[in-house]
Design an enzyme around this catalytic site. Structure first.
Site, PDB file in Angstrom:
ATOM      1  CE  LYS A   1      -4.157  -1.792   2.019  1.00  0.00           C
ATOM      2  NZ  LYS A   1      -5.065  -1.794   3.147  1.00  0.00           N
TER       3      LYS A   1
ATOM      4  N   GLY B   1       9.605  -5.754   7.263  1.00  0.00           N
ATOM      5  CA  GLY B   1       9.369  -7.146   7.657  1.00  0.00           C
ATOM      6  C   GLY B   1       9.238  -8.098   6.481  1.00  0.00           C
TER       7      GLY B   1
HETATM    8  P1  ADP Z   1       7.410  -4.524   4.125  1.00  0.00           P
HETATM    9  O1  ADP Z   1       6.882  -5.390   5.251  1.00  0.00           O
HETATM   10  O2  ADP Z   1       8.692  -5.061   3.563  1.00  0.00           O
HETATM   11  O3  ADP Z   1       7.479  -3.078   4.482  1.00  0.00           O
HETATM   12  P2  ADP Z   1       4.793  -4.315   2.932  1.00  0.00           P
HETATM   13  O4  ADP Z   1       4.197  -4.792   4.203  1.00  0.00           O
HETATM   14  O5  ADP Z   1       4.584  -2.921   2.537  1.00  0.00           O
HETATM   15  O6  ADP Z   1       6.365  -4.664   2.910  1.00  0.00           O
HETATM   16  O7  ADP Z   1       4.228  -5.173   1.713  1.00  0.00           O
HETATM   17  C1  ADP Z   1       4.339  -6.550   1.633  1.00  0.00           C
HETATM   18  C2  ADP Z   1       3.139  -7.155   0.966  1.00  0.00           C
HETATM   19  O8  ADP Z   1       2.847  -6.551  -0.276  1.00  0.00           O
HETATM   20  C3  ADP Z   1       3.359  -8.620   0.681  1.00  0.00           C
HETATM   21  O9  ADP Z   1       2.550  -9.384   1.526  1.00  0.00           O
HETATM   22  C4  ADP Z   1       2.953  -8.759  -0.784  1.00  0.00           C
HETATM   23  O10 ADP Z   1       2.156  -9.898  -1.030  1.00  0.00           O
HETATM   24  C5  ADP Z   1       2.180  -7.495  -1.048  1.00  0.00           C
HETATM   25  N1  ADP Z   1       2.173  -7.149  -2.480  1.00  0.00           N
HETATM   26  C6  ADP Z   1       3.229  -6.919  -3.277  1.00  0.00           C
HETATM   27  N2  ADP Z   1       2.849  -6.677  -4.541  1.00  0.00           N
HETATM   28  C7  ADP Z   1       1.497  -6.771  -4.559  1.00  0.00           C
HETATM   29  C8  ADP Z   1       0.520  -6.642  -5.576  1.00  0.00           C
HETATM   30  N3  ADP Z   1       0.861  -6.395  -6.849  1.00  0.00           N
HETATM   31  N4  ADP Z   1      -0.782  -6.791  -5.238  1.00  0.00           N
HETATM   32  C9  ADP Z   1      -1.126  -7.066  -3.961  1.00  0.00           C
HETATM   33  N5  ADP Z   1      -0.248  -7.192  -2.952  1.00  0.00           N
HETATM   34  C10 ADP Z   1       1.059  -7.059  -3.240  1.00  0.00           C
HETATM   35 MG    MG Z   2       4.899  -5.676   5.971  1.00  0.00          MG
END
Ligand code: ADP
Ligand code: MG
Length: 408
Positions: free
Chosen positions: A199, A352
């Protein structure tokens, strides 16, 4: 680094009160992953060699301010004992009180006492000064090696430093602030950020802050679709936050003003559902049908991202490029992970899910730095001051430049 560290102090019998992150997963009383305990060993060993009396404190799980046996740190004390053969590791039934005082008073140099879960007391998360003062009484010197909780002003991360100084960094903490801090304040350029994940809403401040610092911003993952839609691209059923379209437009406009390129995907792996069984297709970014969604970046985007990243000297990566938890949508994330792993540039991975992704790709040890703090590393990238870091005792100045210490 402009903070004192364990390297600077000769403990020689002094009591080191150490905030560690022993928040490990436990199932049926058994630790299923002891990474966090092992990650603190360099600091603990240094303290033992320096003849400190080592008092460790941590939180575990979602304890809600009163004792809860399922969140006891006892298994962590046992595990630590196994990891340090020949070292006495004692476990206190609480983190404050008379019983703890007796155990602290009778601790010898070269011995360790782990206190029970800090979050068995409301004063920990409430940063209650009375509680912090009681914790502070256990030490002569405060050490913080728990970067993962440094973004929270809790009694054991911030409050305690009002009653106990010096407050110094352990090796884990030192590495986090030195490497991420240098990238944010004095990076080797070109410096690119690769941002993805689900997001826009959870990353607005990261995007805004990094845009000011980096030379180029590459956006993949689910959040790219909000940016694409903001530019008039039809993205079908892809994840879009309609209430963040204006924010995306603002960020794109800001980038133009700053003459910084924002690189977006040019193709996508699409499917009707976010499932292994759902047939997938690769399409140009302008050709996503109305009833399908993009779940990964496509091969052209991977190529493009790679060519942009090629001359980087510093890369910060936060947020997977696709739904890497589903095999058929994992290629974009894993290819980017492997690319970064093979680069000479300083490569920093935070967040994470991003850390989980580079571990799943088997290349975590090939990165310059994989941050141990999910939320803490994000807040760091947002440009926020982390209370647990700010509370550590400053060296007066690093003296050699205007970096306020982050270049060392
Ligand atoms: P981080 O924990 O590294 O900060 P986020 O929590 O922002 O990362 O995002 C991780 C999630 O984003 C993952 O669970 C992944 O499945 C989701 N994600 C990545 N690309 C997409 C997409 N195109 N559509 C839906 N979800 C997505
Ligand atoms: Mg995350």
């Amino acid at each position: 680094m402009n903070k004192f560290t364990v390297r600077d102090i000769d403990f020689n019998g002094a009591r080191a009160l150490v905030r560690v992150d022993f928040n490990v997963p436990i199932k049926n009383g058994k630790i299923t992953d002891d990474t966090r305990i092992r990650a603190t060993l360099p600091t603990i060993k240094n303290l033992l060699e320096s003849r400190a009396r080592v008092i460790l404190m941590s939180h575990l799980g979602k304890a809600k301010g009163s004792p809860d046996p399922q969140f006891s740190l006892k298994p962590a004390a046992e595990r630590l004992g196994e990891l340090l053969p020949g070292v006495t590791v004692k476990f206190a039934p609480d983190c404050i009180g008379d019983e703890v005082k007796k155990m602290v008073d009778s601790l010898n140099a070269g011995e360790i006492l782990l206190l029970e879960n800090l979050r068995f007391h409301k004063g920990e998360e409430g940063n209650d000064p009375e509680f912090a003062k009681k914790l502070a009484a256990w030490g002569d010197i405060y050490v913080n090696d728990a970067f993962g909780t440094a973004h929270r002003a809790h009694a054991s991360t911030e409050g305690v430093t009002k009653f106990l100084s010096p407050a110094i960094a352990g090796f884990l903490m030192e590495k986090e602030i030195a490497i991420i801090g240098k990238a944010l304040s004095n990076p080797e350029r070109p410096f690119y950020a690769l941002i993805g994940g689900a997001k826009v809403s959870s990353k607005i401040e990261v995007l805004e802050n990094l845009l000011k610092i980096v030379d180029k911003l590459i956006i993949g993952g689910g959040m790219a679709f909000t940016f694409l839609k903001a530019q008039g691209v039809a993205v079908g059923k892809s994840l879009v936050e309609d209430d963040k379209l204006e924010v995306a437009k603002e960020i794109l406009k800001k980038a133009k003003e700053l003459k910084k390129e924002i690189v977006l995907p040019t193709d996508a792996v699409i499917a009707a559902e976010m499932k292994e069984e759902s047939p997938e297709k690769i399409v140009d970014i302008n050709s996503i049908p109305a009833d399908m969604a993009g779940y990964d970046i496509g091969p052209k985007s991977i190529e493009h991202f790679m060519s942009v990243l090629k001359d980087a000297k510093t890369i910060i990566w936060n947020g997977p490029m696709g739904v890497f938890e589903v095999n058929k949508f994992a290629k974009g994330t894993f290819d980017v992970a492997k690319l970064l792993a093979g680069m000479k540039a300083t490569t920093i991975v935070g967040g994470g899910d991003s850390v989980a992704a580079v571990e799943k790709a088997g290349v975590a040890d090939k990165m310059t730095h994989v941050s141990t703090g999910g939320g803490a590393s994000l807040e760091f990238m947002e440009g926020k001051i982390l209370p647990g870091v700010a509370a550590l005792t400053e060296r007066s100045s690093c003296g050699s430049c205007s970096c306020s210490g982050s270049c060392h």
